[in-house]
Write a protein that holds these residues in place. Structure first.
Motif, PDB file in Angstrom:
ATOM      1  N   ASP A  64      36.043  15.033  35.088  1.00  0.00           N
ATOM      2  CA  ASP A  64      35.299  15.505  34.055  1.00  0.00           C
ATOM      3  C   ASP A  64      34.220  16.507  34.259  1.00  0.00           C
ATOM      4  OD1 ASP A  64      36.276  13.432  32.872  1.00  0.00           O
ATOM      5  OD2 ASP A  64      34.950  11.872  33.443  1.00  0.00           O
ATOM      6  N   THR A  65      34.744  17.875  34.676  1.00  0.00           N
ATOM      7  CA  THR A  65      33.846  18.769  35.176  1.00  0.00           C
ATOM      8  C   THR A  65      34.605  20.055  34.812  1.00  0.00           C
ATOM      9  OG1 THR A  65      32.357  19.561  36.754  1.00  0.00           O
ATOM     10  CG2 THR A  65      34.444  19.152  37.457  1.00  0.00           C
ATOM     11  N   THR A  66      33.611  21.125  34.564  1.00  0.00           N
ATOM     12  CA  THR A  66      34.064  22.389  34.476  1.00  0.00           C
ATOM     13  C   THR A  66      33.566  23.147  35.889  1.00  0.00           C
ATOM     14  OG1 THR A  66      33.727  22.461  32.205  1.00  0.00           O
ATOM     15  CG2 THR A  66      34.215  24.713  33.301  1.00  0.00           C
ATOM     16  N   ILE A  67      34.488  23.711  36.612  1.00  0.00           N
ATOM     17  CA  ILE A  67      34.264  24.359  37.898  1.00  0.00           C
ATOM     18  C   ILE A  67      34.043  25.865  37.573  1.00  0.00           C
ATOM     19  CG2 ILE A  67      35.059  24.926  40.311  1.00  0.00           C
ATOM     20  CD1 ILE A  67      36.837  22.475  39.996  1.00  0.00           C
ATOM     21  N   ASP A  68      32.723  26.108  38.037  1.00  0.00           N
ATOM     22  CA  ASP A  68      32.695  27.654  37.783  1.00  0.00           C
ATOM     23  C   ASP A  68      32.625  28.789  38.956  1.00  0.00           C
ATOM     24  OD1 ASP A  68      31.805  28.209  35.542  1.00  0.00           O
ATOM     25  OD2 ASP A  68      29.614  27.973  35.458  1.00  0.00           O
ATOM     26  N   GLN A  69      32.492  28.306  40.359  1.00  0.00           N
ATOM     27  CA  GLN A  69      32.541  28.999  41.370  1.00  0.00           C
ATOM     28  C   GLN A  69      33.092  27.943  42.285  1.00  0.00           C
ATOM     29  OE1 GLN A  69      28.523  30.317  41.520  1.00  0.00           O
ATOM     30  NE2 GLN A  69      29.206  32.343  40.628  1.00  0.00           N
ATOM     31  N   VAL A  70      33.754  28.717  43.468  1.00  0.00           N
ATOM     32  CA  VAL A  70      34.188  27.933  44.538  1.00  0.00           C
ATOM     33  C   VAL A  70      33.880  28.470  46.099  1.00  0.00           C
ATOM     34  CG1 VAL A  70      36.418  26.996  46.059  1.00  0.00           C
ATOM     35  CG2 VAL A  70      36.043  26.939  43.376  1.00  0.00           C
ATOM     36  N   GLU A  71      33.312  27.842  47.056  1.00  0.00           N
ATOM     37  CA  GLU A  71      33.039  28.436  48.382  1.00  0.00           C
ATOM     38  C   GLU A  71      32.149  29.839  48.260  1.00  0.00           C
ATOM     39  OE1 GLU A  71      33.637  27.913  51.641  1.00  0.00           O
ATOM     40  OE2 GLU A  71      34.254  25.799  50.863  1.00  0.00           O
ATOM     41  N   GLU A  72      30.850  29.637  47.385  1.00  0.00           N
ATOM     42  CA  GLU A  72      30.034  30.716  47.067  1.00  0.00           C
ATOM     43  C   GLU A  72      29.075  30.713  48.216  1.00  0.00           C
ATOM     44  OE1 GLU A  72      30.795  32.466  44.733  1.00  0.00           O
ATOM     45  OE2 GLU A  72      28.911  33.657  44.407  1.00  0.00           O
ATOM     46  N   PRO A  73      29.100  32.174  48.992  1.00  0.00           N
ATOM     47  CA  PRO A  73      28.022  32.315  49.783  1.00  0.00           C
ATOM     48  C   PRO A  73      26.470  32.530  49.231  1.00  0.00           C
ATOM     49  CG  PRO A  73      29.439  34.163  49.748  1.00  0.00           C
ATOM     50  CD  PRO A  73      30.008  33.028  48.721  1.00  0.00           C
ATOM     51  N   VAL A  74      25.613  31.882  49.972  1.00  0.00           N
ATOM     52  CA  VAL A  74      24.239  32.082  49.312  1.00  0.00           C
ATOM     53  C   VAL A  74      23.275  32.384  50.627  1.00  0.00           C
ATOM     54  CG1 VAL A  74      24.241  30.748  47.412  1.00  0.00           C
ATOM     55  CG2 VAL A  74      23.945  29.586  49.529  1.00  0.00           C
ATOM     56  N   THR A  75      22.108  33.207  50.286  1.00  0.00           N
ATOM     57  CA  THR A  75      21.020  33.052  51.054  1.00  0.00           C
ATOM     58  C   THR A  75      19.756  32.778  50.280  1.00  0.00           C
ATOM     59  OG1 THR A  75      22.288  35.149  51.934  1.00  0.00           O
ATOM     60  CG2 THR A  75      19.953  34.770  52.736  1.00  0.00           C
ATOM     61  N   ILE A  76      19.034  31.952  51.317  1.00  0.00           N
ATOM     62  CA  ILE A  76      17.618  31.284  50.774  1.00  0.00           C
ATOM     63  C   ILE A  76      16.627  32.198  51.660  1.00  0.00           C
ATOM     64  CG2 ILE A  76      16.330  29.253  50.406  1.00  0.00           C
ATOM     65  CD1 ILE A  76      18.723  27.810  51.688  1.00  0.00           C
ATOM     66  N   SER A  77      15.734  32.610  50.776  1.00  0.00           N
ATOM     67  CA  SER A  77      14.549  33.504  51.164  1.00  0.00           C
ATOM     68  C   SER A  77      13.433  32.439  51.525  1.00  0.00           C
ATOM     69  CB  SER A  77      14.180  34.463  50.293  1.00  0.00           C
ATOM     70  OG  SER A  77      13.021  35.131  50.638  1.00  0.00           O
ATOM     71  N   LEU A  78      13.245  32.308  52.384  1.00  0.00           N
ATOM     72  CA  LEU A  78      12.046  31.549  53.169  1.00  0.00           C
ATOM     73  C   LEU A  78      11.069  32.187  53.834  1.00  0.00           C
ATOM     74  CD1 LEU A  78      14.388  28.965  54.720  1.00  0.00           C
ATOM     75  CD2 LEU A  78      13.284  28.430  52.483  1.00  0.00           C
ATOM     76  N   ASP A  79       9.969  31.773  54.021  1.00  0.00           N
ATOM     77  CA  ASP A  79       8.723  32.491  55.031  1.00  0.00           C
ATOM     78  C   ASP A  79       9.318  32.506  56.445  1.00  0.00           C
ATOM     79  OD1 ASP A  79       7.450  31.917  52.526  1.00  0.00           O
ATOM     80  OD2 ASP A  79       6.161  30.453  53.419  1.00  0.00           O
ATOM     81  N   HIS A  80       9.394  33.663  56.842  1.00  0.00           N
ATOM     82  CA  HIS A  80       9.938  33.904  58.194  1.00  0.00           C
ATOM     83  C   HIS A  80      11.337  33.872  58.423  1.00  0.00           C
ATOM     84  CE1 HIS A  80       5.704  34.114  59.316  1.00  0.00           C
ATOM     85  NE2 HIS A  80       5.403  32.719  58.741  1.00  0.00           N
TER      86      HIS A  80
ATOM     87  N   ALA B 149      42.248  23.811  46.111  1.00  0.00           N
ATOM     88  CA  ALA B 149      42.927  23.093  44.971  1.00  0.00           C
ATOM     89  C   ALA B 149      42.034  23.522  43.799  1.00  0.00           C
ATOM     90  CB  ALA B 149      42.543  21.681  45.077  1.00  0.00           C
ATOM     91  N   ALA B 150      40.609  23.483  44.039  1.00  0.00           N
ATOM     92  CA  ALA B 150      39.661  24.190  42.931  1.00  0.00           C
ATOM     93  C   ALA B 150      40.011  25.628  42.472  1.00  0.00           C
ATOM     94  CB  ALA B 150      38.208  24.230  43.415  1.00  0.00           C
ATOM     95  N   THR B 151      40.434  26.410  43.359  1.00  0.00           N
ATOM     96  CA  THR B 151      40.751  27.782  42.960  1.00  0.00           C
ATOM     97  C   THR B 151      42.054  27.676  42.120  1.00  0.00           C
ATOM     98  OG1 THR B 151      39.844  28.299  45.313  1.00  0.00           O
ATOM     99  CG2 THR B 151      41.265  30.097  44.019  1.00  0.00           C
ATOM    100  N   ARG B 152      42.805  27.132  42.625  1.00  0.00           N
ATOM    101  CA  ARG B 152      44.225  26.957  41.570  1.00  0.00           C
ATOM    102  C   ARG B 152      43.717  26.357  40.184  1.00  0.00           C
ATOM    103  NH1 ARG B 152      48.909  24.590  45.740  1.00  0.00           N
ATOM    104  NH2 ARG B 152      49.894  24.376  43.734  1.00  0.00           N
ATOM    105  N   ARG B 153      42.837  25.401  40.457  1.00  0.00           N
ATOM    106  CA  ARG B 153      42.727  24.784  39.037  1.00  0.00           C
ATOM    107  C   ARG B 153      41.855  25.789  38.064  1.00  0.00           C
ATOM    108  NH1 ARG B 153      39.027  19.287  37.675  1.00  0.00           N
ATOM    109  NH2 ARG B 153      37.882  20.369  36.107  1.00  0.00           N
ATOM    110  N   MET B 154      40.875  26.477  38.846  1.00  0.00           N
ATOM    111  CA  MET B 154      40.174  27.833  38.088  1.00  0.00           C
ATOM    112  C   MET B 154      41.233  28.861  37.361  1.00  0.00           C
ATOM    113  SD  MET B 154      37.137  28.145  40.438  1.00  0.00           S
ATOM    114  CE  MET B 154      36.234  29.631  39.505  1.00  0.00           C
ATOM    115  N   ALA B 155      42.345  29.079  38.171  1.00  0.00           N
ATOM    116  CA  ALA B 155      43.382  29.925  37.823  1.00  0.00           C
ATOM    117  C   ALA B 155      44.286  29.699  36.641  1.00  0.00           C
ATOM    118  CB  ALA B 155      44.325  30.431  38.977  1.00  0.00           C
TER     119      ALA B 155
END
Ligand code: SF4
Length: 481
Positions: free
Chosen positions: A337-353, A282-288
């Motif tokens: 009441d929002t503007t959607i910028d990205q959907v299902e965005e992969p992320v990686t967190i850099s932690l100690d170890h 739904a969010a992808t279609r709305r962004m389109a």
């Protein structure tokens, strides 16, 4: 086996047989795992055998899930026919190798290799005696000419086969291939020369070959010396959810992520995945640029329900519940009441170890300019104070701050009844959150290095744990009440 154990086994078989007439084969598989204590995997003494056993069980669970996707008749008899066809056609795929599960050394023969299976391969004893093949001698038994339907291919078949095996074995390495041979071996103690197959392989690889001669007594010198004292912690690549599983119970993490014991897919996660998938679409279609209102999303939900092969029969009430939740959310400020910028965005967190991978459900732009990550929740709303200690929320905040290179972000949990809990993560929060996540990652790296995953039993947790049938401490916690 003692008499009591034999009687228990017979009783289990009777019960499983009765269940096989009415249960979905996936449920039967779980019943069999629980009745047998995961086939006795806990009693297995060898760690490698345990890992392979866990991988085999997991693979069978995956095959049964694929079968259930494919067939409306999910009885065990149909599943067995499906597995039989898979076995005969070898379409089931390879069992996960233990190398894929944990670092280690695996000894293999050159036969049956497929290629690119291992990051580093040592092909040992590359001598002429070992890898030349036997030249046929006049004393070998020969078939009479009348029994040979066609003339043999030109050349020496045995040598050709050895050459083929040698080159096939050479294709097993993904990153690095090391050939070794010595000038002499103890048995028989004669001079050995390098196989001509290796000479040929090296000439084919040209400049990418590095050749090194080691002194005769170098075996001790090249053996890795483990430093005494503190264990060496390797950097881990994990999922954000691994941190949560480990923190709730390290033993559970061990069963789940290291031994890969199969778990029963539960209705809650099936339902949650379907809701997330509908909202993602739904969010992808709305962004389109499409107009996506409550009616549109309700019909998307109904289509998703129809297509799903999950446990719909046992949870028919979730169909109407899901539609009501989605309709409520689509009419709430969290969606409108929002503007959607990205959907299902992969992320990686850099932690100690560790590097911890995750995925944002949504990233929104707010009028206050603070980057905001949105996570959908199908459960009951929690207060902001409780959420500030939530591991997932902290992870999202740190991930977004690292990605946006800022020291102020927001995380919002959107409950589908319409409630939204927003937490602003400032510099102090982010520093503490990073510290907490890194401390958990460090404990996990330490546990992985020492192989020690102590249980954290509690009645509340153990009664929901898939491994309570094989975990002594979990069973004790449940009995203690
Ligand atoms: S049963 Fe309890 S103690 Fe055992 S692994 Fe599960 S959560 Fe941990």
């Amino acid at each position: 086996m003692d008499l009591a154990a034999a009687q228990r086994c017979v009783q289990d078989i009777h019960e499983l047989h009765a269940a096989s007439l009415r249960e979905d084969v996936r449920d039967l598989f779980q019943l069999a795992l629980e009745a047998s204590g995961f086939l006795g995997i806990i009693d297995e003494q060898s760690g490698v055998a345990r890992l392979q056993m866990g991988a085999n069980l997991n693979k069978l669970g995956e095959l049964l899930e694929t079968f259930a996707d494919w067939s409306d008749d999910r009885r065990v008899s149909t599943a067995l026919r499906y597995l039989g066809v898979l076995r005969d056609s070898r379409e089931g795929g390879e069992l996960p190798s233990i190398e894929a599960i944990e670092d280690g050394v695996v000894l293999l023969t050159a036969h049956g290799s497929k290629g690119l299976e291992w990051p580093v391969v040592f092909l040992s004893r590359c001598t002429e005696r070992r890898w030349q093949g036997r030249t046929r001698s006049s004393s070998d038994l020969q078939l009479p000419d009348d029994l040979v339907p066609e003339p043999p291919p030109p050349g020496d078949v045995a040598v050709d086969e050895e050459r083929r095996l040698f080159y096939v074995a050479s294709t097993r390495a993904r990153d690095r291939l090391v050939y070794t041979w010595a000038r002499s071996y103890p048995q028989p103690s004669s001079e050995e020369s390098c196989t001509p197959f290796l000479t040929m392989a090296m000439s084919l690889r040209g400049g990418s070959v590095l050749s090194k001669e080691l002194p005769a007594d170098s075996t001790v010198a090249v053996r890795a010396q483990r430093p005494s004292g503190a264990p060496v912690l390797q950097r881990l690549s994990i999922a954000v959810s691994d941190l949560g599983v480990f923190r709730s119970c390290p033993r559970r993490y061990n069963y789940l992520r290291r031994w890969h014991l199969p778990v029963r897919p539960d209705a809650r996660s099936w339902y949650g995945t379907m809701i997330h998938e509908v909202l993602r679409s739904a969010a992808t279609r709305r962004m389109a640029g499409e107009a996506v209102n409550a009616d549109v999303v309700a019909s998307m939900w109904q289509a998703a329900w129809e297509q799903s092969r999950g446990p719909k029969g046992r949870h028919a009430e979730l169909r109407a519940h899901g539609e009501a939740q989605l309709r409520g959310y689509l009419e709430s400020p969290g969606w409108i009441d929002t503007t959607i910028d990205q959907v299902e965005e992969p992320v990686t967190i850099s932690l100690d170890h560790a590097d911890a991978a995750g995925r944002f459900d949504r990233v929104d732009r707010r009028t206050d300019g603070i980057p905001t990550v949105v996570d959908y929740k199908t459960g009951r709303p929690k207060e902001e104070a409780a959420l500030r200690a939530d591991l997932q929320l902290r992870a999202y905040a740190v991930a977004l701050a690292q990605r946006e290179q800022t020291d102020e972000v927001a995380v919002e949990f959107h409950y589908l009844q319409g409630a939204v809990t927003r937490v602003i993560a400032d510099k102090g929060f982010l520093r503490k959150a990073h510290g907490h996540l890194s401390a958990t990652a460090r404990e996990l790296a330490l546990a992985s290095s020492t192989g020690s995953f102590p249980p954290k039993p509690s009645r509340w947790q153990c009664q929901r744990c898939d491994f309570r049938t094989v975990c002594d401490e979990g069973r004790a916690a449940l009995l203690a009440g």
